[in-house]
Write an enzyme that holds these catalytic residues in place. Structure first.
Site, mmCIF file in Angstrom:
data_model
loop_
_atom_site.group_PDB
_atom_site.id
_atom_site.type_symbol
_atom_site.label_atom_id
_atom_site.label_comp_id
_atom_site.label_asym_id
_atom_site.label_seq_id
_atom_site.Cartn_x
_atom_site.Cartn_y
_atom_site.Cartn_z
ATOM 1 N N ASN A 168 37.263 42.085 39.870
ATOM 2 C CA ASN A 168 37.989 40.848 40.135
ATOM 3 C C ASN A 168 39.360 40.764 39.498
ATOM 4 O O ASN A 168 40.146 39.890 39.829
ATOM 5 C CB ASN A 168 37.123 39.650 39.750
ATOM 6 C CG ASN A 168 36.015 39.480 40.755
ATOM 7 O OD1 ASN A 168 36.292 39.323 41.933
ATOM 8 N ND2 ASN A 168 34.777 39.570 40.307
ATOM 9 N N LYS B 181 26.615 39.635 53.948
ATOM 10 C CA LYS B 181 27.554 40.276 53.024
ATOM 11 C C LYS B 181 27.782 39.348 51.835
ATOM 12 O O LYS B 181 27.706 38.122 51.966
ATOM 13 C CB LYS B 181 28.858 40.643 53.730
ATOM 14 C CG LYS B 181 29.711 39.546 54.299
ATOM 15 C CD LYS B 181 30.683 38.854 53.401
ATOM 16 C CE LYS B 181 31.479 39.782 52.546
ATOM 17 N NZ LYS B 181 32.317 38.960 51.594
ATOM 18 N N SER C 229 44.933 44.184 44.713
ATOM 19 C CA SER C 229 45.918 45.258 44.590
ATOM 20 C C SER C 229 45.346 46.608 45.019
ATOM 21 O O SER C 229 44.224 46.729 45.436
ATOM 22 C CB SER C 229 46.460 45.313 43.168
ATOM 23 O OG SER C 229 45.434 45.072 42.235
ATOM 24 N N THR D 40 32.869 43.440 52.281
ATOM 25 C CA THR D 40 34.153 43.460 51.552
ATOM 26 C C THR D 40 33.941 44.255 50.254
ATOM 27 O O THR D 40 34.015 45.471 50.282
ATOM 28 C CB THR D 40 34.693 42.035 51.261
ATOM 29 O OG1 THR D 40 33.692 41.275 50.613
ATOM 30 C CG2 THR D 40 35.126 41.345 52.541
ATOM 31 N N GLU E 277 29.031 41.272 42.173
ATOM 32 C CA GLU E 277 30.061 42.178 41.667
ATOM 33 C C GLU E 277 29.743 42.659 40.248
ATOM 34 O O GLU E 277 29.634 41.871 39.326
ATOM 35 C CB GLU E 277 31.428 41.495 41.760
ATOM 36 C CG GLU E 277 31.836 41.350 43.232
ATOM 37 C CD GLU E 277 33.062 40.486 43.444
ATOM 38 O OE1 GLU E 277 33.736 40.686 44.463
ATOM 39 O OE2 GLU E 277 33.346 39.630 42.616
ATOM 40 N N THR F 190 27.705 31.630 48.815
ATOM 41 C CA THR F 190 28.953 32.001 49.432
ATOM 42 C C THR F 190 28.893 33.376 50.044
ATOM 43 O O THR F 190 28.883 34.374 49.346
ATOM 44 C CB THR F 190 30.029 31.985 48.352
ATOM 45 O OG1 THR F 190 29.723 30.944 47.458
ATOM 46 C CG2 THR F 190 31.375 31.803 48.948
#
Lengths: 409, 409
Positions: free
Chosen positions: B404, B183, B409, B157, B281, B194
């Protein structure tokens, strides 16, 4: 200098004098230059003190000191410095506290164990306590009943605006005044919400009852507010009652005549807590999270804080994205009892989920509009029992990274 | 497209075939365009399955499905999609799972309850499952033993690089192979860390023993890694053993002949977990936190995670600031037993604190040099007992906010 929070108040209330309290601030260059960084408060004989402190197991020396002297119930002075937390400073740190409280006691003709002390700033640096003790004559000479704003400003660290609050109420027909000021603005989380906050009143309230009122009010104010989930080593909330208002004696926290005071006191603390959330490092939006229908109030608070402390929720709100899936995530990770298909999430008054999924035909437009404002309201109805909680926090923005990636340098 | 993590590997290992496992990926446009987003894995008859899942109480439909079919121990297929988590999708979500597993079972001539399924992506959006079922003929036709890289890429992702690992080991003299892919890269925290991760081996290991090995290895790998402290609704770690290597039967997880496999299996999972941390991230630095001398291993892990999840610690490291006071703060807020003056913090091999304070004459230069590197090592010796733990995480940068604040969007 950090940019002033867009959530800063347009104006500050004027704090009236409190009989028996005088304040002074001085520039001691402990860390900051060209601004007051040490506060001295002198309180008349008869003043009662109460306090709530960080739950951190690495609590700073001044916190240990205050915890210890609290049992005496008598308070005559408060010394606060910003720029250095005097935390994790070992024996040296406690020696600094002893020198400061002793010198203050000598200057103000009271006992060292009547001198409260608090520090905020960098952890682990030795505190140059002689800068404080050397300033005591100047501070003492500058003591004034009117110096509330100077006091509030002297305790600021990364705060972008000062936090003050005032209220007038009555006990048995006698008017009493409550003044308070606080500082944030990082390392802010229960328990207890990480900050320094000091509240003063001229009411006559015995220390044991003041302590009970303080703990209750703290639970719905500072302990219901978080910026980053990080608990400081120095959290200190102190309340002092000079007794000069001359109200009739208060004998129990459940007395009917104390009710208005109790309410005003909790409201004032909540006001200060919300101001701290509004000035959370880099904050652009104030977020109010209401949980209803939880198994208990405690469960509700755990869930509210799980949402309030989630970096993914906070960054989504910073991005003005109504990403309610992250709210679901944060509810799910809280560990508290939930039933998926009973969870109803409402954002800005618009119901988003029902029956374990998004509301059919859900129109995101009004929610998106709400997300573009600077007061975000999230309501979660769990449908299990009657536990509820309200928690305040702010979004997580680039400003947070800027401030905290360079705080010491 | 997010910038590739500076911690990405320079090259990827080549994953050799695993007898009994064939893989295929296809572009189904579930959310992403012009990239594979659905994975099909076919496994030969006799394959044993084991799994570990999120502890979230708002777990997604595919997680519920896998938990339920795990008791059958038999695995014949795995279907994974990226871009949509099929979480908090109510009855509709479970209906999607049933349609996908049924269609896959029909296509591969097995039972629906032998089809494992996992989803990752946005929470709360209905899953267009017909896009997956319609692609099954194409996927089936594309199944190949060599498609490991395609498989690893299809489940990404916000990952900026694919995560693969491979190992060869032996059971009683027979060579066996282990391949895995995973991932990240947000909503990453125990328990369990997670993510999606899938591990395949040709070893013959009964499901019950595979399950035990998986739980043990998970504890030191994915459950010892965190990016943001946020626990996903979809965490899924599955292990499959085809038995085609033809090793002699394994009858207990404590068997001596299984030792080398056990070690290789845990090392492979740890390798994947570290890759996920490296691709957290916005990550610029991998942080390894070692806690020693704690009251228990569990206490050590709680303290390590308190440091690893602290926004203030993570932003300080992003700012290359050796602000060890924040480490003290995070230790103190963990709630675990500590004795302040026994805490020794070592950063990059340099001891920073001793006897409850900064080391006298402390020279920050070598520590600052270490902070400028991209592998940060923090060691905390608590001096209480013998509990220890190693936890992996990454720093918190502007990239985290960028990703994040705009993911949907």
């Amino acid at each position: 200098m950090n940019k002033i929070s867009p959530l800063a108040p347009a104006s500050y209330p004027k704090l009236s004098v409190i009989n028996g309290v005088r304040l002074a601030a001085a520039e001691c260059n402990i860390r900051y230059k060209n601004r007051p960084d040490v506060l001295l408060v002198s309180m008349d004989e008869g003043t009662q003190g109460a306090g709530v402190f960080t739950t951190s197991l690495t609590a700073a020396a001044p916190v240990e000191w205050c915890r210890n002297i609290l049992k005496n119930t008598k308070a005559r002075a408060l010394v606060v410095n910003s720029g250095n937390a005097n935390a994790f400073t070992g024996e040296m740190g406690m020696a600094s506290v002893r020198r400061i409280t002793q010198a203050t006691a000598t200057a103000l003709h009271c006992k060292p164990e009547e001198v409260f002390i608090a520090s905020t700033g960098v952890i682990g640096e030795p505190l140059a306590d002689e800068k404080i003790t050397n300033a005591l004559p100047v501070l003492k000479a500058a003591l004034k009943q009117e110096n509330w704003e100077k006091a509030a400003r002297s305790i600021m660290t990364t705060d972008t605006f000062m936090k003050v609050a005032t209220a007038k109420t009555h006990i048995n027909g006698k008017e009493v005044t409550i003044n308070g000021f606080a500082k944030g603005s990082g390392m802010i989380a229960p328990n207890m919400a990480t900050l320094l906050a000091f509240v003063f009143t001229d009411a006559a309230i015995p220390a044991s009852i003041l302590q009970q009122l303080l703990e209750e009010a703290n639970e719905v104010s500072f302990n219901s507010m978080t910026v980053d989930g990080d608990t400081s080593t120095n959290d200190t909330l102190l309340a002092f009652a000079t007794g000069k208002a001359g109200n009739s004696p208060v004998t129990s926290a459940e007395d009917k005549p104390i009710e208005p005071f109790k309410k005003a006191f909790a409201a004032l603390l909540t006001d200060l807590a919300i101001q701290v959330a509004k000035d959370g490092e880099g904050a652009q939006k104030l977020i109010t999270i209401n949980i209803k229908g939880a198994e208990s109030d405690k469960a509700a608070k755990t869930i509210a804080l799980s949402i309030a402390n989630s970096p993914l929720v906070k960054t989504a709100i910073a991005g003005e994205d109504a990403n309610w899936g992250r709210i679901i995530m944060a509810i799910g990770k809280s560990g508290e009892k939930i039933i998926q298909n009973r969870i109803e999430i409402t954002i800005g008054g618009v119901t988003v989920t029902k029956n374990g999924m998004r509301v059919p035909g859900f129109n995101e437009t009004p929610v998106n509009k709400h997300m573009h404002g600077n007061h975000i309201n999230i309501l979660v109805e769990l449908g299990i029992a009657h536990g509820s909680s309200t928690v305040y926090t702010c979004d997580m923005t680039h400003g947070y990274i800027d401030i905290n990636g360079s705080y010491r340098s």
